[in-house]
Design an enzyme around this catalytic site. Structure first.
Site, mmCIF file in Angstrom:
data_model
loop_
_atom_site.group_PDB
_atom_site.id
_atom_site.type_symbol
_atom_site.label_atom_id
_atom_site.label_comp_id
_atom_site.label_asym_id
_atom_site.label_seq_id
_atom_site.Cartn_x
_atom_site.Cartn_y
_atom_site.Cartn_z
ATOM 1 N N GLY A 261 0.309 -5.189 0.995
ATOM 2 C CA GLY A 261 -0.842 -5.229 0.097
ATOM 3 C C GLY A 261 -0.543 -5.947 -1.204
ATOM 4 O O GLY A 261 -1.442 -6.539 -1.816
ATOM 5 N N ALA B 45 0.829 -1.209 0.000
ATOM 6 C CA ALA B 45 0.000 0.000 0.000
ATOM 7 C C ALA B 45 0.859 1.253 0.000
ATOM 8 O O ALA B 45 2.032 1.237 0.383
ATOM 9 C CB ALA B 45 -0.920 -0.005 1.222
ATOM 10 N N GLU C 15 3.308 -5.427 7.989
ATOM 11 C CA GLU C 15 2.486 -4.345 8.553
ATOM 12 C C GLU C 15 2.691 -4.137 10.042
ATOM 13 O O GLU C 15 2.553 -3.016 10.557
ATOM 14 C CB GLU C 15 1.005 -4.615 8.264
ATOM 15 C CG GLU C 15 0.583 -4.387 6.827
ATOM 16 C CD GLU C 15 0.823 -5.595 5.940
ATOM 17 O OE1 GLU C 15 0.348 -5.584 4.793
ATOM 18 O OE2 GLU C 15 1.509 -6.556 6.375
ATOM 19 N N GLU D 115 -1.067 -9.481 -0.467
ATOM 20 C CA GLU D 115 -2.502 -9.735 -0.272
ATOM 21 C C GLU D 115 -3.235 -9.844 -1.610
ATOM 22 O O GLU D 115 -4.152 -10.654 -1.752
ATOM 23 C CB GLU D 115 -3.103 -8.646 0.612
ATOM 24 C CG GLU D 115 -2.628 -8.758 2.061
ATOM 25 C CD GLU D 115 -3.188 -7.678 2.961
ATOM 26 O OE1 GLU D 115 -4.016 -8.007 3.824
ATOM 27 O OE2 GLU D 115 -2.796 -6.510 2.795
#
Length: 764
Positions: free
Chosen positions: A116, A67, A139, A119
């Site tokens: 991310g 992200a 994270e 993910e």
């Protein structure tokens, strides 16, 4: 590379506008919007039978580092969990779109596949990679948990044991071989094909499978498997919690990851598990001060190490001959740092032949140990050992591009060395740097010819230099901007964090340490003595890892560093009492608050610290390898002697009171350093204390702590109270910058951010 008909290749890098550099394929709003549009178009195109998602069109470089962390400072759930206005998809939206795809999606993974990015890969039906892949979910290191399904999909794919290992530890180094072993990957590119070619093979095959196959490939449809080793999933989560730090001591995000993973097998459905993940993620994002501290560090580190322009010096590209003067502890560590980064030759110099021989042997052994532990490849070990040279003559440094002087702290000795280097070093643009920790860089530079002074600066490493990540880059009055940028670039290449600071006594880190260590001793003497008084371990316990969180308390630090170091600094400053005449040093003013306990323990007792098994504590080589601090009757008697006239003798202080007395002066000195322009931003001070002095990361650094956890009005009020009580301690006098921040109702970081904004506007 030929693309078979019926396969759409979507590259994450194509989503970034040309005007916005995105070297790590961060999943920003632009990128997410692009990916959603591209995937939907492919799904709606009847000629497309399968989709390949890749980092770059050529299948090289990074897949995605995750992200866009900058978005986490907004109010949109970090663009991970909460839908945004304008139809911009979140990471969760993309993951659900991919997972529910009616056509197989193959994620072709290369380079970094983190957060991310991983993910999204988990949401694909198939995952292939090449050997460059390094994946993980880090994270937790910024005070969050994976928020786009990582805590729910990874346990379903690889099991709870593996999910705990990757997510709770915040791993970023998982390889393609590991991915095949645990089941994260379905395939790895052959030696004669690219990862895109590999993905095409899988896409062509997957496109021929019946639709029911996709159902089984969707992780949302799977349940969490039982552990292969027979351990219950809930027991593994309980065990993981035992290894996490306490919640109050930085463990909020780590413990939250365990609870989210637990939901993957405890709640009835995937949807409910995702709701748990979302709630935990948002709670950490919006309400965790520890999380804010971790993200503050993340941005501060990157801001401090990013220069305003790039150096064109070959040194900034890892090329050049390096000289290191001094084969002691610091010199050895500095030489190792340059050797491991690929510089060479690296010439270690010391006038003492035996000391030089010991230094070379230590460097060789350290490099060999690193290779055995997998930190250094065999080829890099061979190259590093071949690049190591040694000499007892300064003339050996004639062809150096960069020289770091790392001899003991004596201005006369350092000036003499630099004066000789002036005529010995042939390259007129060679950098001549000092590893001094306290001395005047301009005084050292003045021993050079005027034309060379622009290439002179301080390069203050922290001990042990090959391990500690911090370097204070000390700017002298003649140091050029190009020199600073080159040192900054070199520092990053040797895998350290450069912080540019101004030239003053102690620079930033050690200057702030002075009031900290001084007040620690004065508080001890003021309240120690007798059976009920404050003890050495009381102070260390309040500041150390079990309460405030510093790696070591002030007296333990002094014992590790050597109590003679502080003693010699006080002597150089003219503060000590002359042991022969009994005369007080000329720079110890009559009203100055001072105690001679630390002087006497060195002068008369020889209590130098761990290296002689006695300092503020005793040490026994049979106990904790000689590093465990043990109470000392002799030191207690000395404390009784020096505390006997104190009106507060024999009284305990609460831990919070000790913290305030010892750390508020340190923070106050940080404000004064900012006032004087020695540090250019509060976050630079935070990074210095995090990486150089063991400040707990979950408190964000001394300036962040004062700003956000304590509150500047409380700091100011306490300093005023203490200065009124102890006018002989100048470090209690509140900084004018601190007063100004409180008056304006601004935190110091906000104050500086606003000042920079105003300065930018004034130039427009």
């Amino acid at each position: 590379m030929s693309i078979p008909s019926g396969v759409a290749v979507i590259a994450i890098s194509n989503g970034s506008p040309p005007s916005i550099p995105n070297p790590v394929n961060a999943l920003s709003a632009h990128v997410r919007q692009y990916l959603q549009t591209a995937i939907v178009n492919a799904l709606n195109d009847p000629s497309i039978l399968a989709i390949v998602l890749v980092g770059r069109p050529d299948g090289k470089g990074v897949f995605s580092a995750g992200a866009d962390i900058k978005e986490f400072s907004g109010n949109s759930g970090g663009s991970v969990t909460t839908s945004e206005p304008g139809g911009i998809p979140t990471l969760n939206d993309l993951a659900h779109l991919m997972e529910g795809s009616s056509k197989p999606i193959i994620a072709a993974l290369t380079g970094a596949c983190l957060g991310g990015g991983m993910e999204l890969a988990l949401a694909a039906q198939y995952r292939v990679a090449d050997k460059s892949l390094k994946y993980g979910l880090p994270e937790v290191n910024i005070g969050l948990i994976p928020g786009a399904g990582g805590t729910q999909r990874l346990p379903r794919l690889c099991g709870v044991r593996y999910a705990l290992d990757v997510i709770v530890r915040g791993r970023i180094n998982c390889s393609s071989a590991e991915g095949m072993k645990c089941g994260f990957l379905d395939g790895v590119a052959k030696n004669d094909e690219t990862v895109v070619d590999c993905a095409m093979r899988w896409a062509s095959w997957a496109a021929k499978l019946p639709p029911i196959t996709l159902e089984s490939r969707r992780l949302c449809n799977r349940s969490v498997p039982n552990d292969a080793e027979g351990m219950q999933n809930e027991d593994m989560c309980d065990f993981a919690l035992q290894s996490c730090p306490p919640k109050r001591a930085g463990g909020e995000s780590a413990r939250a990851t365990v609870e989210a993973i637990r939901a993957s097998f405890e709640v009835p459905s995937f949807t409910e598990g995702m709701e748990v993940e979302k709630n935990v993620f948002n709670d950490l994002l919006y309400h965790s001060l520890q999380g804010r501290a971790y993200r503050h560090i993340f941005f501060a580190e990157r801001s401090s190490s990013s220069g305003k322009r790039k150096s064109t010096n070959p040194l900034a590209k890892g090329k050049g001959t390096i000289g290191v003067i001094g084969a002691g502890t610091m010199g050895r560590g500095i030489a190792i740092s340059f050797l491991k980064a690929g510089y060479g030759p690296v010439i270690l110099l010391d006038v003492n032949a035996k000391g030089l021989e010991a230094g070379v042997k230590y460097i060789q052994q350290t490099l060999q140990i690193d290779a055995k532990k997998g930190r250094l490849s065999p080829s890099k070990l061979k190259a590093a050992l071949a690049c190591l040279q040694s000499s007892t003559a300064l003339s050996a440094l004639a062809n150096c591009d960069l020289v770091v002087e790392a001899v003991f702290e004596n201005l006369g000795v350092k000036r003499d060395i630099f004066s000789k280097l002036d005529s010995i070093v042939k390259k007129e643009h060679a950098l001549l740097l000092s590893n001094t920790s306290t001395l005047d860089v301009d005084a050292i530079s003045s021993s050079l010819s005027p034309q060379r002074r622009q290439f002179c600066a301080g390069m203050h490493f922290f001990s042990p230099a090959h391990i500690m990540k911090l370097v204070e880059v000390v700017r002298g009055k003649d140091t050029s901007a190009d020199t600073l940028e080159t040192i900054r670039a070199v520092t990053k290449l040797i895998r350290k964090i450069p912080i540019v600071v101004g030239n003053c006594d102690g620079f930033v880190g050690n200057r702030m340490m002075h009031p900290y260590t001084t007040e620690s001793t004065l508080t001890l003497v003021g309240h120690g003595g007798g059976e009920a008084g404050l003890t050495i371990s009381d102070v260390d316990s309040a500041i150390g890892p079990k309460y405030f969180g510093m790696a070591l308390g002030p007296f333990q630090v002094s014992d590790v560093a050597g109590n003679d170091i502080g003693y010699n600094i006080r002597r150089e400053k003219g503060i000590l009492r002359d042991p022969k005449t009994g005369q007080v040093g000329k720079n110890r003013s009559p009203g100055m608050r001072y105690t001679e306990i630390a002087d006497e323990m060195v002068e008369k007792m020889g209590r130098l610290g761990q290296k002689v098994q006695k300092g503020w504590y005793n040490y026994d080589l049979k106990v904790g390898k000689g590093r465990k601090p043990l109470p000392s009757t002799e030191m207690q008697q000395l404390l009784d002697k020096y505390s006997k006239d104190s009106p507060s003798r024999g009284t305990k202080l609460e831990k919070d009171e000790i913290v305030q007395r010892v750390l508020f002066p340190l923070v106050n000195e940080g404000f004064k350093i900012l006032e004087e322009g020695i540090a250019s931003d509060p976050s630079d001070i935070d990074i210095i204390y995090l990486y150089g002095y063991g400040w707990p990361a979950y408190r964000g650094g001394p300036m962040f702590w004062a700003d956000n956890e304590v509150g500047l009005p409380i700091v100011l009020d306490k300093l005023e109270e203490l200065h009124t009580k102890h006018p002989g301690s100048e470090y209690f006098r509140p900084s004018e910058l601190l007063r100004d921040c409180v008056k304006k109702g601004l935190g110091v970081q906000e104050y500086f951010r606003q000042s920079k904004t105003d300065a930018t506007k004034s130039r427009l």
